[in-house]
Design a protein around this motif. Sequence first.
Motif, PDB file in Angstrom:
ATOM      1  N   LEU A  56       0.824  -1.205   0.000  1.00  0.00           N
ATOM      2  CA  LEU A  56       0.000   0.000   0.000  1.00  0.00           C
ATOM      3  C   LEU A  56       0.863   1.263   0.000  1.00  0.00           C
ATOM      4  O   LEU A  56       0.624   2.195  -0.769  1.00  0.00           O
ATOM      5  CB  LEU A  56      -0.913  -0.020   1.225  1.00  0.00           C
ATOM      6  N   LEU A  57       1.880   1.266   0.837  1.00  0.00           N
ATOM      7  CA  LEU A  57       2.764   2.429   0.903  1.00  0.00           C
ATOM      8  C   LEU A  57       3.550   2.607  -0.394  1.00  0.00           C
ATOM      9  O   LEU A  57       3.729   3.729  -0.879  1.00  0.00           O
ATOM     10  CB  LEU A  57       3.726   2.278   2.081  1.00  0.00           C
ATOM     11  N   SER A  58       4.017   1.503  -0.961  1.00  0.00           N
ATOM     12  CA  SER A  58       4.842   1.583  -2.162  1.00  0.00           C
ATOM     13  C   SER A  58       4.066   2.087  -3.369  1.00  0.00           C
ATOM     14  O   SER A  58       4.642   2.689  -4.276  1.00  0.00           O
ATOM     15  CB  SER A  58       5.446   0.203  -2.479  1.00  0.00           C
ATOM     16  N   ASN A  59       2.771   1.837  -3.377  1.00  0.00           N
ATOM     17  CA  ASN A  59       1.951   2.195  -4.536  1.00  0.00           C
ATOM     18  C   ASN A  59       0.979   3.334  -4.249  1.00  0.00           C
ATOM     19  O   ASN A  59       0.025   3.541  -4.994  1.00  0.00           O
ATOM     20  CB  ASN A  59       1.177   0.954  -5.007  1.00  0.00           C
ATOM     21  N   LYS A  60       1.249   4.084  -3.193  1.00  0.00           N
ATOM     22  CA  LYS A  60       0.328   5.141  -2.777  1.00  0.00           C
ATOM     23  C   LYS A  60       0.070   6.145  -3.899  1.00  0.00           C
ATOM     24  O   LYS A  60      -1.078   6.463  -4.211  1.00  0.00           O
ATOM     25  CB  LYS A  60       0.886   5.851  -1.544  1.00  0.00           C
ATOM     26  N   ASP A  61       1.112   6.670  -4.512  1.00  0.00           N
ATOM     27  CA  ASP A  61       0.941   7.692  -5.531  1.00  0.00           C
ATOM     28  C   ASP A  61       0.158   7.174  -6.733  1.00  0.00           C
ATOM     29  O   ASP A  61      -0.708   7.877  -7.279  1.00  0.00           O
ATOM     30  CB  ASP A  61       2.306   8.220  -5.986  1.00  0.00           C
ATOM     31  N   ALA A  62       0.472   5.959  -7.152  1.00  0.00           N
ATOM     32  CA  ALA A  62      -0.241   5.380  -8.286  1.00  0.00           C
ATOM     33  C   ALA A  62      -1.711   5.180  -7.955  1.00  0.00           C
ATOM     34  O   ALA A  62      -2.593   5.413  -8.797  1.00  0.00           O
ATOM     35  CB  ALA A  62       0.402   4.051  -8.686  1.00  0.00           C
ATOM     36  N   LEU A  63      -2.001   4.764  -6.738  1.00  0.00           N
ATOM     37  CA  LEU A  63      -3.393   4.569  -6.321  1.00  0.00           C
ATOM     38  C   LEU A  63      -4.153   5.887  -6.278  1.00  0.00           C
ATOM     39  O   LEU A  63      -5.307   5.963  -6.722  1.00  0.00           O
ATOM     40  CB  LEU A  63      -3.429   3.879  -4.960  1.00  0.00           C
ATOM     41  N   LEU A  64      -3.523   6.921  -5.757  1.00  0.00           N
ATOM     42  CA  LEU A  64      -4.177   8.229  -5.708  1.00  0.00           C
ATOM     43  C   LEU A  64      -4.474   8.747  -7.117  1.00  0.00           C
ATOM     44  O   LEU A  64      -5.535   9.342  -7.365  1.00  0.00           O
ATOM     45  CB  LEU A  64      -3.305   9.233  -4.947  1.00  0.00           C
ATOM     46  N   SER A  65      -3.557   8.515  -8.040  1.00  0.00           N
ATOM     47  CA  SER A  65      -3.780   8.940  -9.432  1.00  0.00           C
ATOM     48  C   SER A  65      -4.908   8.149 -10.079  1.00  0.00           C
ATOM     49  O   SER A  65      -5.734   8.710 -10.817  1.00  0.00           O
ATOM     50  CB  SER A  65      -2.488   8.765 -10.237  1.00  0.00           C
ATOM     51  N   ALA A  66      -4.954   6.839  -9.785  1.00  0.00           N
ATOM     52  CA  ALA A  66      -6.011   6.006 -10.357  1.00  0.00           C
ATOM     53  C   ALA A  66      -7.380   6.424  -9.834  1.00  0.00           C
ATOM     54  O   ALA A  66      -8.364   6.493 -10.589  1.00  0.00           O
ATOM     55  CB  ALA A  66      -5.739   4.532 -10.038  1.00  0.00           C
ATOM     56  N   LEU A  67      -7.473   6.720  -8.549  1.00  0.00           N
ATOM     57  CA  LEU A  67      -8.735   7.175  -7.974  1.00  0.00           C
ATOM     58  C   LEU A  67      -9.183   8.490  -8.601  1.00  0.00           C
ATOM     59  O   LEU A  67     -10.358   8.673  -8.936  1.00  0.00           O
ATOM     60  CB  LEU A  67      -8.585   7.327  -6.456  1.00  0.00           C
ATOM     61  N   ASP A  68      -8.250   9.412  -8.769  1.00  0.00           N
ATOM     62  CA  ASP A  68      -8.551  10.703  -9.387  1.00  0.00           C
ATOM     63  C   ASP A  68      -9.076  10.500 -10.802  1.00  0.00           C
ATOM     64  O   ASP A  68     -10.063  11.132 -11.218  1.00  0.00           O
ATOM     65  CB  ASP A  68      -7.284  11.554  -9.391  1.00  0.00           C
ATOM     66  N   GLU A  69      -8.453   9.604 -11.534  1.00  0.00           N
ATOM     67  CA  GLU A  69      -8.860   9.365 -12.918  1.00  0.00           C
ATOM     68  C   GLU A  69     -10.232   8.700 -12.987  1.00  0.00           C
ATOM     69  O   GLU A  69     -11.072   9.060 -13.825  1.00  0.00           O
ATOM     70  CB  GLU A  69      -7.815   8.490 -13.623  1.00  0.00           C
ATOM     71  N   ASP A  70     -10.482   7.730 -12.108  1.00  0.00           N
ATOM     72  CA  ASP A  70     -11.768   7.027 -12.135  1.00  0.00           C
ATOM     73  C   ASP A  70     -12.936   7.954 -11.818  1.00  0.00           C
ATOM     74  O   ASP A  70     -14.014   7.830 -12.413  1.00  0.00           O
ATOM     75  CB  ASP A  70     -11.758   5.861 -11.134  1.00  0.00           C
TER      76      ASP A  70
END
Length: 485
Positions: free
Chosen positions: A55-69
């Motif tokens: 979760l910590l390692s992929n935090k930025d990618a997850l935040l970007s994916a949520l923003d895009e969705d």
Amino acid sequence: MTAADPIMSEHRKVTRQIPPPLEDLLAAQKKAFLQDPNPSYQERVDRLKALKKALLSNKDALLSALDEDFGGRSRSESSLTEIIPNLGNIHYTIKQLKKWMQPSKRKLNPQLLPASAKVVYQPLGVVGIVVPFNYPLFLSLSPLLTILAAGNRAMIKMSEFTPKTSELVARIIEQTFPANLVTVVCGDAQVATEFTSLHFDHIIFTGSTAVGHHVMQAAAKNLTPVTLELGGKSPVIVDNDFPIQEAAERVCYAKALNAGQTCVAPDYILVKNDQKAAFIEHYLNAFRKMYPTVNGNNDYTSIINDRHHQRLLQLLADAKAQGATIHTPGNEEINDGSRRIPIHLIENPTDNMGVMQEEIFGPLLPVIGIDSLDEAIQFVQQRPRPLALYYFGSDTNNQEAVLAQTHSGGVCINECLLHVAVEDMPFGGIGPSGMGHYHGHEGFLTFSKAKSVLTKGKLNSTKMIYPPYGGWLQKKMLKFLSGRQ
């Protein structure tokens, strides 16, 4: 790639093969569970730590994916509602897990002595998780971490309405756990129907009450127990002994969070008639202060898709057509290409309006005038039991009256939403707003079988009541035992 490596959806694509049929995925997990039916404390902790690291390692990618969705979602808001709660829950669970796993000793009746009794907490097996769109990360990983803590395996059905986040979560899980421990399934409503028809050992579903009926029906065919986290119309009662401006600000924050797309969001307001105008004014001022503009504002979340956007606009149009008074923070035109909708307060709605018949799940908020606390309580009592209830009032007797005379999944007094963030409290609905609990110790119990164990040695005192009946010793024992009742 290890769990520590961030998975960047745009720059580092992982080639994923077509997944096997759902039945095969479940069969592989059940087979693996039989080979390791009761993971040790250390195994469970290691799994939780791996989830935290991923979760910590992929935090930025997850935040970007949520923003895009969402077509616009605040990264700060996503961190506060999706990342930080999961990290806190993992930390808390690891700290408490050894104590939760301990058998609990139980007392014995004298006729059973000499013996001992205890309850052991055994993993259920394979748990299915059905995830909604509104908080796809929190509502997938929060149950997952508790399921893993209880020693189970899990299959996760992500929402088709958040494709970027769902695909990314699938890849993160794929890189973190073997498929026979945790696996993610993506797909449409047909896949979800097939998923809930599988013979899981438990299903946890978060979503609408209407879909909850179908999930429970599908699970019943397999006698699969379910935890249903639904929703409903969560009321807010504002009493006249609490500062009206402060109440309006707290409610405004809770309703504007995720643009109202929250299962425990305030769904309607019951406020004293002589304070209704002041509440509306303070609420609109609070919204303007938090969101000076809505157009292009990255702090304010967009509605998830066109269908839900149109549904909300239709609810608003229906209320206007039936004579409701609509209050907005301004006349700003939303022309940024997003589906953002500013807050709309709907004054004096009627029961015939759609906003009072269904869960709103968006930034529309009916405001209803009342003359007394008793009237507010009766209003709530006459409607389906909600997932949450919020009461603003300083008088402890009135607080206790609200608690005693209303039913809801959870309550906040002088606050909204934040009971969900308390790691040591259960979360769950009642009746049409759900059944069962998870979070914290109650979550561990939900995903465990509390198995009763009676242990006796070679000395068998029970022989004294073996047939044939009628002996003097049996009569004395029966008289003694009857006298204990």
